[in-house]
Design an enzyme around this catalytic site. Structure first.
Site, short mmCIF file in Angstrom:
data_model
loop_
_atom_site.label_atom_id
_atom_site.label_comp_id
_atom_site.label_asym_id
_atom_site.label_seq_id
_atom_site.Cartn_x
_atom_site.Cartn_y
_atom_site.Cartn_z
N ASP A 60 0.87 -1.17 0.00
CA ASP A 60 0.00 0.00 0.00
C ASP A 60 0.91 1.22 0.00
O ASP A 60 2.07 1.15 0.40
CB ASP A 60 -0.88 -0.02 1.26
CG ASP A 60 -1.84 1.15 1.29
OD1 ASP A 60 -2.31 1.55 0.21
OD2 ASP A 60 -2.12 1.66 2.39
N ASP A 81 -0.54 -0.99 6.43
CA ASP A 81 -0.70 -0.59 7.83
C ASP A 81 -2.13 -0.26 8.22
O ASP A 81 -2.40 0.10 9.36
CB ASP A 81 0.18 0.62 8.13
CG ASP A 81 -0.29 1.89 7.43
OD1 ASP A 81 -1.06 1.77 6.45
OD2 ASP A 81 0.10 2.99 7.86
N ASP A 121 -5.89 -3.07 4.64
CA ASP A 121 -4.78 -3.91 4.20
C ASP A 121 -4.79 -5.30 4.84
O ASP A 121 -4.05 -6.18 4.41
CB ASP A 121 -3.44 -3.23 4.54
CG ASP A 121 -3.25 -1.91 3.80
OD1 ASP A 121 -3.65 -1.85 2.63
OD2 ASP A 121 -2.73 -0.97 4.40
N ASN A 125 23.73 -43.86 2.33
CA ASN A 125 24.17 -44.86 3.31
C ASN A 125 23.05 -45.83 3.67
O ASN A 125 23.26 -47.04 3.80
CB ASN A 125 24.67 -44.15 4.58
CG ASN A 125 26.09 -43.66 4.43
OD1 ASN A 125 26.85 -44.17 3.60
ND2 ASN A 125 26.47 -42.66 5.20
N ASN A 140 22.11 -42.80 13.14
CA ASN A 140 21.20 -41.70 12.82
C ASN A 140 21.27 -40.60 13.88
O ASN A 140 21.25 -39.40 13.56
CB ASN A 140 19.78 -42.25 12.71
CG ASN A 140 18.81 -41.24 12.14
OD1 ASN A 140 19.05 -40.70 11.07
ND2 ASN A 140 17.73 -40.98 12.85
N ASP A 195 22.54 -36.82 13.20
CA ASP A 195 21.68 -35.68 13.49
C ASP A 195 22.35 -34.68 14.41
O ASP A 195 22.19 -33.46 14.26
CB ASP A 195 20.37 -36.17 14.10
CG ASP A 195 19.43 -36.80 13.07
OD1 ASP A 195 19.62 -36.51 11.87
OD2 ASP A 195 18.55 -37.57 13.45
#
Length: 863
Positions: free
Chosen positions: A337, A599, A603, A667, A692, A696
């Site tokens: 706007d 604003d 809007d 893998n 795993n 991670d």
């Protein structure tokens, strides 16, 4: 109510009331100037419900919560958790369930907060209205209003429903809540011509707008959710379409689910039928599924987004919805706007000119005296004059005032200073010229000629074309004895010049737009203001105007036509909230990631519809509630900083996805392949889960990693084709070295089950963690791009743990044995060879993929 009357009422929602006379509206609405009878009010209240915009229907809480479990990745994780639970792996099941519940709860919380926007909007509306029923004036709660009610409006009122004007006197309405237009709008009861957009209709008023001055009588045409304001409220409650981030995550989840499902089912049946028992094969398959599933993706995303949110808060922006940071990085179109975002939302006096167009302090001072002594409701133009000339009027004193009205369209003030007495008028240039017989240039007064009038009118038209609101100023000397004045005294005036006004652009707007353009982001202005003012502001901020579309033109376009024209047009003027939404939807359907900055109340729907909604300091509550990001500093360059932060976040997220979908996937594929020809499992289920977990942990510091410039130079998108190609190239490379390791272990080290599982566990951890240094960057060679200290520390720590774990007492718990030291020499060679081959493949892959992308882009441009 008669049957035909009921039909008329039902059809009234489709009627353009602003093109109907009051009598025609009375007929459609089954009412009269005396108002409705009590029984009619009750019938209509039952038919239409209360005049309450908070009536938007919302799904039950439990259903909205459960909807978040429809994500494919979430379902895969829950399936893996259930299987783990039934086979006795309670730790894995608990960890997975906690991650899923936390992620789903966070998303649900954010959605619930967004739903509060409608309630905030409802609270903006007054609680009582003045109506006429059965000829009697009375105050009633606005929730009791129904179509057909006759309402009375006075200065200071908030309009309680959408209504057609029946009669008015000097009515000015501020409808910036719907249109964004900063100036009060003159309203009258004159019939609008067919084709006039509803928001431009002078004979129609809207729920939630405010009466600045004057009085009016109107007939209510629409109430509650059928009003223009109600439509705004409904969009805030309706679930918005998926954003770019949500679509990309869903596509990635679907891609991974297909790989995981096919591989796990194949491995389970082959092992169960030909090699191992059903329970052992099931445990192995579940461990494989968990190993292939990027279960840390929610945590990695949260860490990435939280880091980005903290960084943006330090630069002057509050991130309400962290996931919007990723959308920020992908954004390639910013719709905004004009009022309050690119401009100050404050009318400013810009020029004070004599009839020749030269600056004149006398014009400014006389305009100041006129505004200063004005005793009616101050309007933005008077406030701008006073603010530009912040001083007292000196010895001047007010004698009398001839108030403004909408016929004369001017205000006159009589003032005196000692023996000097003046009548000063300020108003619409055409009306001021009508009462002038003289003109003043450089202090010399002469009779005004037709040539003079045309010259001043031309100057006025030029300023209007440039987007300025323009008023003229004139005066005349008064006799010594007159104390009271009327409209008849506005004669034989002397024209001294013009004053011009505009809502100026923010100081940082031009620099912000330049930075966004350099970052590959196109700017489009969507405003309720007129095209002349918008074009002027665009020129001031350096926006290249290639075309302009108005809301009336958009209203006549179908979806296909609008999708075509929105690409090239940067300015959209006289827009309603619904029309703004149509433009945003069209851009998103064209494949753009769209941000919207605004604003005002008008809007709010667009802030919610866009991929990322941005509000600013001083925005109304409803805009802040509907937005994803709030700028707490007036410097709009924070937008650019936010985009860069979003691209950094996206870059680090993609690193995790590419790692999880290539080396880790390779893998796990190797585990599945080895299980088909080995007489024992290549890795025990508990070893797969440990593998795993360690992997991670090494990747958990990716959010802290540095990001190459190539990630932040242009918008980044989720590209499933790219990810699939990446898997098909780098996954097999990982598997190739795994199978080479199998060959060495079986034929050189003559490894039995325990040694084979231990050695390959170590090799698997080393290759799939260390390769992050190659995959994390497009830079060649990879060591020229410096990773973060935390990523380096976590990676090398995990490699160290994997290498020494078999020599600890903990290693025996996982079934590990001591590998020979010679194996570590072989391991070093394997890891070095793997990293070199990945580096070579990376060079080839990015060169080939970049060329492919360029060819596609060229094809699209030529098409």
């Amino acid at each position: 109510m008669e049957p035909h009357a009921a039909r008329s009422m039902e059809e009234s929602g489709e009627i353009e009331f602003h093109t109907r006379t009051p009598d025609e509206a009375y007929a459609v609405l089954q009412t009269s100037g005396e108002g409705l009878a009590p029984d009619q009010v009750l019938q209509r209240r039952e038919q239409y419900g209360p005049n309450d915009i908070s009536r938007a229907r919302r799904r039950p809480v439990i259903l909205r919560f459960l909807e978040h479990f429809k994500n494919i990745l979430v379902l895969i994780l829950l399936f893996a958790a259930i299987i783990s639970f039934f086979v006795g792996d309670f730790e894995s099941a608990a960890i997975i369930i906690v991650i899923v519940i936390a992620s789903v709860t966070l998303n649900f919380y954010q959605e619930t907060k967004a739903g509060n926007a409608a309630e905030l909007l409802r609270q903006k509306i007054i609680s009582h209205a003045t109506v006429v029923r059965e000829g009697r004036q009375q105050d009633v709660p606005i929730t009791d209003l129904v179509p057909g009610d006759i309402i009375l409006l006075f200065a200071g009122d908030i309009v309680p429903a959408d209504a057609l004007l029946i009669a008015e006197r000097d009515l000015y309405v501020n409808q910036s809540a719907l249109t964004g237009e900063p100036y009060p709008v003159e309203k009258n009861a004159v019939l609008s011509s067919p084709g006039t957009p509803l928001t431009d209709a002078a004979n129609y008023v809207f729920l939630g707008t405010s009466v600045v001055s004057g009085t009016a009588t109107a007939v209510v045409t629409r109430t509650g959710m059928e009003t223009e304001f109600g439509r705004v409220a409904q969009t805030l409650v309706d679930r918005p379409e998926e954003t770019e981030f949500e679509r990309g995550l869903a596509q990635f989840s679907f891609l991974m689910s297909r790989f995981i499902f096919a591989l796990v089912i194949f491995v389970f049946f082959v092992n169960a039928l030909f090699r191992h028992g059903v329970l052992e094969s099931l445990l192995f398959a579940v461990a494989l599924a968990v190993g292939m599933t990027p279960e840390l993706l929610p945590m990695i995303l949260s860490l990435n987004l939280s880091k980005g949110a903290v960084a943006m808060s330090e630069k002057g922006a509050i991130v309400k919805h962290p996931e919007s940071i990723q959308n920020f990085g992908s954004m390639d179109v910013l719709c905004t706007d004009k009022t309050g975002t690119l401009t100050e939302n404050r009318i400013s006096l810009i020029e004070y000119l004599d009839p020749e167009g030269k600056p004149s302090d006398k014009v400014l001072f006389y305009a100041f005296l006129n505004s200063y002594f004005h005793s009616g409701i101050q309007n933005p133009l008077d406030e701008a004059v006073i603010a530009h000339h912040p001083q007292e009027p000196g010895e001047f004193r007010k004698i009398d005032e001839i108030p403004f009205d909408f016929v004369r369209r001017r205000l006159s003030i009589a003032v005196c200073r000692g023996p000097e007495r003046l009548l000063i008028s300020k108003g619409a240039p055409e009306e001021i010229l009508r009462i002038c017989s003289r003109i003043e240039r450089d202090g010399v007064r002469t009779a005004i000629t037709d040539q003079d009038r045309e010259k001043v009118s031309l100057l006025y038209r030029q300023k209007s074309t440039d987007g300025f609101r323009t008023l003229a100023v004139c005066y005349r000397d008064l006799g010594p004895d007159q104390l009271l004045f009327s409209v008849d005294d506005e004669r034989d005036m002397t024209l001294i010049g013009l004053v011009t006004f505009i809502d100026p652009p923010k100081e940082t707007a031009r620099e912000s737009i330049r930075q966004l353009a350099e970052s590959g982001i196109a700017l489009k202005i969507l405003t309720g203001d007129n095209e002349l003012v918008t074009q002027k502001i665009s020129s001031l901020i350096g926006l290249d105007v290639k075309g302009v579309l108005t809301g009336a033109e958009i209203e006549k376009m179908d979806r296909q036509t609008l999708s075509r024209v929105v690409e090239d047009v940067p300015l959209f003027c006289r827009m309603t909230p619904v029309q703004k939404n149509r433009v945003i939807v069209a851009l998103r359907q064209n494949g753009h990631v769209v941000g919207f900055m605004g604003d005002g109340i008008n809007d709010a729907p667009s802030l919610r519809e866009a991929d990322v909604g941005i509000s600013v300091q001083g925005a109304v509550d409803i805009a802040r509630e509907s937005s994803d990001i709030i700028l707490i500093e007036q410097d709009l360059r924070v937008l650019h900083d936010g985009v860069i932060e979003g691209r950094r976040t996206f870059g680090n997220t993609m690193k995790y996805l590419l790692m999880g979908s290539s080396s880790n996937f390779g893998n796990m594929f190797s585990v599945a392949g080895a299980s088909l020809f080995l007489p024992f499992l290549p890795m025990l289920p508990i070893q797969i889960l440990l593998n795993n977990l360690l992997y991670d942990l090494s990747e958990s510091t990716i959010p802290t990693d540095n990001v190459d410039r190539s990630y932040v130079d242009s918008p980044k998108r989720w590209d499933m084709d790219f990810i699939k190609k990446f898997i098909l190239i780098f996954g097999p490379i990982s598997s190739l070295f795994d199978f080479l390791t199998f060959f060495i272990l079986l034929f050189i080290f003559s490894a039995q089950a325990a040694l084979f599982q231990t050695a390959w566990f170590i090799e698997s951890i080393c290759t799939q963690t260390l390769v992050i240094f190659v995959i994390r960057t497009k830079v060649i060679p990879f060591y020229r791009s410096k990773p973060s200290r935390f990523l380096m520390a976590s990676t090398f720590l995990v490699v160290f743990v994997a290498c020494i774990l078999p020599f600890t007492s903990l290693g025996s718990i996982f079934g590990f044995v001591h590998p020979p030291l010679s194996f570590y020499a072989v391991l070093a060679g394997l890891v070095a060879g793997y990293l070199v081959l990945v580096e070579v493949a990376k060079r080839w892959f990015y060169h080939r993929y970049s060329a492919l992308v360029e060819r596609r882009a060229g094809t699209l441009r030529s098409g």
